[in-house]
Write a protein that holds these residues in place. Sequence first.
Motif, PDB file in Angstrom:
ATOM      1  N   GLY A  16      70.676  39.361 -13.648  1.00  0.00           N
ATOM      2  CA  GLY A  16      71.769  38.390 -13.630  1.00  0.00           C
ATOM      3  C   GLY A  16      71.416  37.131 -14.411  1.00  0.00           C
ATOM      4  O   GLY A  16      72.173  36.700 -15.292  1.00  0.00           O
ATOM      5  N   THR A  17      70.246  36.574 -14.109  1.00  0.00           N
ATOM      6  CA  THR A  17      69.808  35.348 -14.779  1.00  0.00           C
ATOM      7  C   THR A  17      69.685  35.573 -16.281  1.00  0.00           C
ATOM      8  O   THR A  17      70.153  34.767 -17.091  1.00  0.00           O
ATOM      9  N   ILE A  18      69.065  36.687 -16.642  1.00  0.00           N
ATOM     10  CA  ILE A  18      68.823  36.985 -18.059  1.00  0.00           C
ATOM     11  C   ILE A  18      70.145  37.240 -18.788  1.00  0.00           C
ATOM     12  O   ILE A  18      70.393  36.696 -19.869  1.00  0.00           O
ATOM     13  N   ALA A  19      71.011  38.049 -18.170  1.00  0.00           N
ATOM     14  CA  ALA A  19      72.276  38.404 -18.827  1.00  0.00           C
ATOM     15  C   ALA A  19      73.148  37.164 -19.019  1.00  0.00           C
ATOM     16  O   ALA A  19      73.765  36.990 -20.070  1.00  0.00           O
ATOM     17  N   ARG A  20      73.165  36.291 -18.015  1.00  0.00           N
ATOM     18  CA  ARG A  20      73.998  35.084 -18.112  1.00  0.00           C
ATOM     19  C   ARG A  20      73.512  34.193 -19.266  1.00  0.00           C
ATOM     20  O   ARG A  20      74.294  33.724 -20.079  1.00  0.00           O
ATOM     21  N   LEU A  21      72.190  34.023 -19.333  1.00  0.00           N
ATOM     22  CA  LEU A  21      71.611  33.160 -20.374  1.00  0.00           C
ATOM     23  C   LEU A  21      71.798  33.762 -21.761  1.00  0.00           C
ATOM     24  O   LEU A  21      72.148  33.071 -22.725  1.00  0.00           O
ATOM     25  N   LEU A  22      71.570  35.056 -21.839  1.00  0.00           N
ATOM     26  CA  LEU A  22      71.726  35.752 -23.118  1.00  0.00           C
ATOM     27  C   LEU A  22      73.172  35.636 -23.612  1.00  0.00           C
ATOM     28  O   LEU A  22      73.432  35.339 -24.781  1.00  0.00           O
TER      29      LEU A  22
END
Length: 215
Positions: A16-22
């Motif tokens: 979630g954190t990675i996908a949102r930032l990406l």
Amino acid sequence: MKSVITIDGPSGAGKGTIARLLAKKLGYRYLDTGALYRAVAWKVMKAKIKLDDEETLKKLLDKTDIAFNGDMITVDGIDITSEIRTAEIGELSSQVSAIPVVRQGLFSIQRNICLQGKVVIEGRDTGTTIFPESGNKFYLDAGVEERARRRYEEMKLKDPSITRETTIEDIRRRDLRDSSRKTSPLKRTDDMIYIDSTNLSIDEVVEKIIESLKK
Ligand code: DC
């Protein structure tokens, strides 16, 4: 082909954190598919439906409106964004997600968002079932203890009843259920780029993904 980046992986791997930032960096939309299963779990809990009653479940799903509005998720117009982030809903959503009518019901919502392109979608079956034609598939993993540590840090303020021990047990149980169910189990395939985030920072993981997208 419009651009769809899929990120699959187990609970607490940081998807979630990675996908949102990406998504933010690329100017793409972010689709948290786990939130859809959590929304169904929320509705099932409110309606007090038994999970083995597939017919009633299907009827319930047919008349339930689940929608995303930016970072907000609504069920029949009610904002449930923070209410679905409890350990109880996490567990129930894993159970609900093993039921074929639920997966079928949520398939077209996810597929239609992907067809609009420019989206980072994360979950358990995004690269295997929802958008298998994506040329940009990732599998994000981390050791079970590290995933439990992250989940515990995230949850302890919201849910004082949880402990480190119950969190690791929860994660193990969900790993097993999410990867052993018959319909669209969590699965790493050869066309996914594997990233182990156990010893990586959030920025390092995002950088790795961006580097491989450039190739
Ligand atoms: O990622 P999460 O913890 O919010 O997901 C909640 C549950 O939903 C998870 O235990 C399994 C299920 N899920 C799924 O089966 N398929 C997806 N694409 C996303 C989540």
